[in-house]
Design a protein around this motif. Structure first.
Motif, mmCIF file in Angstrom:
data_model
loop_
_atom_site.group_PDB
_atom_site.id
_atom_site.type_symbol
_atom_site.label_atom_id
_atom_site.label_comp_id
_atom_site.label_asym_id
_atom_site.label_seq_id
_atom_site.Cartn_x
_atom_site.Cartn_y
_atom_site.Cartn_z
ATOM 1 N N ALA A 10 19.701 2.601 11.742
ATOM 2 C CA ALA A 10 20.265 1.265 11.928
ATOM 3 C C ALA A 10 19.295 0.161 11.511
ATOM 4 C CB ALA A 10 20.677 1.071 13.384
ATOM 5 N N LEU A 11 18.004 0.424 11.640
ATOM 6 C CA LEU A 11 17.004 -0.620 11.368
ATOM 7 C C LEU A 11 16.420 -0.594 9.961
ATOM 8 C CD1 LEU A 11 14.947 -0.605 14.699
ATOM 9 C CD2 LEU A 11 16.552 -2.337 13.905
ATOM 10 N N VAL A 12 16.392 0.555 9.322
ATOM 11 C CA VAL A 12 15.701 0.662 8.031
ATOM 12 C C VAL A 12 16.447 -0.141 6.959
ATOM 13 C CG1 VAL A 12 14.998 2.221 6.172
ATOM 14 C CG2 VAL A 12 14.617 2.870 8.549
ATOM 15 N N ARG A 13 15.771 -1.145 6.467
ATOM 16 C CA ARG A 13 16.221 -1.971 5.345
ATOM 17 C C ARG A 13 14.953 -2.444 4.633
ATOM 18 N NH1 ARG A 13 20.032 -0.174 7.314
ATOM 19 N NH2 ARG A 13 22.004 -1.051 7.918
ATOM 20 N N PRO A 14 14.360 -1.573 3.804
ATOM 21 C CA PRO A 14 13.091 -1.949 3.156
ATOM 22 C C PRO A 14 13.213 -3.260 2.377
ATOM 23 C CG PRO A 14 13.606 0.365 2.753
ATOM 24 C CD PRO A 14 14.809 -0.255 3.395
ATOM 25 N N ASP A 15 12.319 -4.159 2.667
ATOM 26 C CA ASP A 15 12.243 -5.423 1.934
ATOM 27 C C ASP A 15 10.793 -5.890 1.903
ATOM 28 O OD1 ASP A 15 11.775 -6.363 4.517
ATOM 29 O OD2 ASP A 15 13.654 -7.440 4.682
ATOM 30 N N ARG A 16 10.535 -6.924 1.184
ATOM 31 C CA ARG A 16 9.161 -7.415 1.028
ATOM 32 C C ARG A 16 8.592 -7.945 2.344
ATOM 33 N NH1 ARG A 16 4.496 -6.653 -0.788
ATOM 34 N NH2 ARG A 16 3.368 -8.454 -1.495
ATOM 35 N N ALA A 17 9.398 -8.606 3.149
ATOM 36 C CA ALA A 17 8.907 -9.167 4.415
ATOM 37 C C ALA A 17 8.463 -8.054 5.365
ATOM 38 C CB ALA A 17 9.982 -10.029 5.075
ATOM 39 N N SER A 18 9.258 -6.986 5.458
ATOM 40 C CA SER A 18 8.869 -5.895 6.355
ATOM 41 C C SER A 18 7.622 -5.193 5.846
ATOM 42 C CB SER A 18 10.019 -4.902 6.537
ATOM 43 O OG SER A 18 10.400 -4.313 5.322
ATOM 44 N N GLU A 19 7.465 -5.116 4.539
ATOM 45 C CA GLU A 19 6.247 -4.512 3.991
ATOM 46 C C GLU A 19 5.017 -5.357 4.319
ATOM 47 O OE1 GLU A 19 4.481 -2.878 -0.240
ATOM 48 O OE2 GLU A 19 6.608 -3.302 -0.046
ATOM 49 N N LEU A 20 5.153 -6.668 4.205
ATOM 50 C CA LEU A 20 4.030 -7.561 4.542
ATOM 51 C C LEU A 20 3.680 -7.469 6.028
ATOM 52 C CD1 LEU A 20 4.928 -10.703 2.401
ATOM 53 C CD2 LEU A 20 3.071 -9.063 1.998
ATOM 54 N N LEU A 21 4.687 -7.394 6.882
ATOM 55 C CA LEU A 21 4.422 -7.246 8.311
ATOM 56 C C LEU A 21 3.722 -5.919 8.595
ATOM 57 C CD1 LEU A 21 7.741 -8.609 9.871
ATOM 58 C CD2 LEU A 21 5.462 -9.620 10.078
ATOM 59 N N ALA A 22 4.198 -4.852 7.978
ATOM 60 C CA ALA A 22 3.572 -3.539 8.166
ATOM 61 C C ALA A 22 2.119 -3.559 7.707
ATOM 62 C CB ALA A 22 4.356 -2.463 7.419
ATOM 63 N N ASP A 23 1.840 -4.288 6.629
ATOM 64 C CA ASP A 23 0.475 -4.357 6.092
ATOM 65 C C ASP A 23 -0.518 -5.005 7.052
ATOM 66 O OD1 ASP A 23 1.241 -3.051 3.794
ATOM 67 O OD2 ASP A 23 1.319 -4.863 2.548
ATOM 68 N N LEU A 24 -0.031 -5.792 7.995
ATOM 69 C CA LEU A 24 -0.935 -6.391 8.987
ATOM 70 C C LEU A 24 -1.568 -5.332 9.880
ATOM 71 C CD1 LEU A 24 1.116 -9.543 10.021
ATOM 72 C CD2 LEU A 24 -0.932 -9.466 8.577
ATOM 73 N N GLY A 25 -1.037 -4.114 9.860
ATOM 74 C CA GLY A 25 -1.610 -3.015 10.619
ATOM 75 C C GLY A 25 -2.600 -2.189 9.819
ATOM 76 N N ASN A 26 -2.816 -2.544 8.562
ATOM 77 C CA ASN A 26 -3.806 -1.839 7.742
ATOM 78 C C ASN A 26 -5.208 -2.084 8.268
ATOM 79 O OD1 ASN A 26 -1.881 -0.874 5.979
ATOM 80 N ND2 ASN A 26 -2.265 -2.413 4.403
ATOM 81 N N VAL A 133 1.441 -7.699 16.930
ATOM 82 C CA VAL A 133 1.732 -6.283 17.181
ATOM 83 C C VAL A 133 3.222 -5.997 17.030
ATOM 84 C CG1 VAL A 133 1.659 -4.428 18.895
ATOM 85 C CG2 VAL A 133 -0.303 -5.924 18.593
ATOM 86 N N LEU A 134 4.063 -6.863 17.554
ATOM 87 C CA LEU A 134 5.504 -6.659 17.379
ATOM 88 C C LEU A 134 5.908 -6.792 15.912
ATOM 89 C CD1 LEU A 134 6.962 -8.460 20.524
ATOM 90 C CD2 LEU A 134 6.822 -6.002 20.080
ATOM 91 N N GLY A 135 5.275 -7.710 15.195
ATOM 92 C CA GLY A 135 5.560 -7.865 13.769
ATOM 93 C C GLY A 135 5.196 -6.625 12.974
ATOM 94 N N VAL A 136 4.007 -6.083 13.230
ATOM 95 C CA VAL A 136 3.584 -4.852 12.561
ATOM 96 C C VAL A 136 4.552 -3.724 12.912
ATOM 97 C CG1 VAL A 136 1.800 -3.058 12.504
ATOM 98 C CG2 VAL A 136 1.142 -5.460 12.383
ATOM 99 N N SER A 137 4.879 -3.597 14.177
ATOM 100 C CA SER A 137 5.773 -2.527 14.635
ATOM 101 C C SER A 137 7.139 -2.634 13.977
ATOM 102 C CB SER A 137 5.919 -2.594 16.157
ATOM 103 O OG SER A 137 4.660 -2.473 16.777
ATOM 104 N N TYR A 138 7.692 -3.814 13.985
ATOM 105 C CA TYR A 138 8.992 -4.049 13.361
ATOM 106 C C TYR A 138 8.923 -3.738 11.866
ATOM 107 C CZ TYR A 138 13.075 -6.491 11.540
ATOM 108 O OH TYR A 138 14.232 -6.799 10.884
ATOM 109 N N GLY A 139 7.871 -4.209 11.201
ATOM 110 C CA GLY A 139 7.728 -3.976 9.767
ATOM 111 C C GLY A 139 7.646 -2.497 9.431
ATOM 112 N N LEU A 140 6.928 -1.733 10.244
ATOM 113 C CA LEU A 140 6.793 -0.294 9.996
ATOM 114 C C LEU A 140 8.128 0.433 10.137
ATOM 115 C CD1 LEU A 140 3.445 0.316 11.895
ATOM 116 C CD2 LEU A 140 3.797 0.551 9.426
ATOM 117 N N VAL A 141 8.908 0.056 11.142
ATOM 118 C CA VAL A 141 10.209 0.706 11.349
ATOM 119 C C VAL A 141 11.215 0.188 10.326
ATOM 120 C CG1 VAL A 141 12.136 0.993 12.975
ATOM 121 C CG2 VAL A 141 9.766 1.174 13.779
ATOM 122 N N ARG A 142 11.253 -1.094 10.106
ATOM 123 C CA ARG A 142 12.202 -1.704 9.160
ATOM 124 C C ARG A 142 11.983 -1.184 7.744
ATOM 125 N NH1 ARG A 142 16.915 -4.704 9.509
ATOM 126 N NH2 ARG A 142 17.077 -6.066 7.729
#
Length: 188
Positions: A10-26, A133-142
């Motif tokens: 239900a949540l997976v919709r890869p886009d640039r914003a979610s990738e940028l959020l996920a990258d904050l966890g690098n 932390v919520l942004g990174v988490s959301y980005g990783l799942v999204r």
């Protein structure tokens, strides 16, 4: 696991914003933020003449080093496959990016909190920590990099690590240079 998979679909919709959020966890992003907080907290504590001024920063650096030391063996033990979006592989549980973000940004916030003078500034730093932390988490799942439970497991692990850090640092900061409890803080 079925609920986890349904939530993920239900949540997976890869886009640039979610990738940028996920990258904050690098590591390349989160650890330099922690390093700046380590240096600043140590510098301010030393300048203020604090006994064992280096201890909170050293403990936070050690805490960050514990993240891969704990996450990697757990990944090996669980051997969980990734989502359909990522290449076929295992070792996705728990999320290393989530744990890195939670511990690095959390330790940075805990180091800075005693240095902030106003309640507004303290609330702001805690709010920013939560948003990161919520942004990174959301980005990783999204983005589909992790299942939701991978992220939740890292939240749990990070909570334990940060709580232990906060308790250890608060205990040590309530002691005098002689190693006895300070008369200002009462028995520990």
């Amino acid at each position: 696991m079925r609920l986890d998979e349904r939530v993920s679909r239900a949540l997976v919709r890869p886009d640039r914003a979610s990738e940028l959020l996920a990258d904050l966890g690098n590591v390349q992003v989160a650890v330099p933020v922690l390093a700046v907080a380590l240096g600043y907290a140590a510098w301010r504590a030393r300048r203020a003449g604090t006994d064992r001024w280096w201890q909170p920063s050293a403990a936070a650096a050690l805490l960050m080093a514990l993240v891969p030391a704990l996450i990697v063996p757990i990944k090996e033990l669980t051997d969980r496959p990734g989502t359909p979006v990522v290449p076929p592989a295992t070792g996705y549980y728990p999320s290393g990016h989530t744990a890195t973000a939670a511990v690095a940004y959390g330790a940075a916030a805990l180091l800075l909190l005693p240095r902030l003078r106003t309640p507004w500034a303290r609330r702001t730093i805690v709010f920013l920590y939560g948003v990161l932390v919520l942004g990174v988490s959301y980005g990783l799942v999204r983005r589909g990099y992790h299942w939701p439970l991978d992220v939740v497991a890292s939240w749990c692990l990070s909570t334990v690590l940060l709580t232990g850090y906060a308790l250890a640092v608060s205990r040590n900061t309530r002691r005098t240079s002689a190693g006895t409890p300070s008369s200002r803080t009462g028995p520990s």
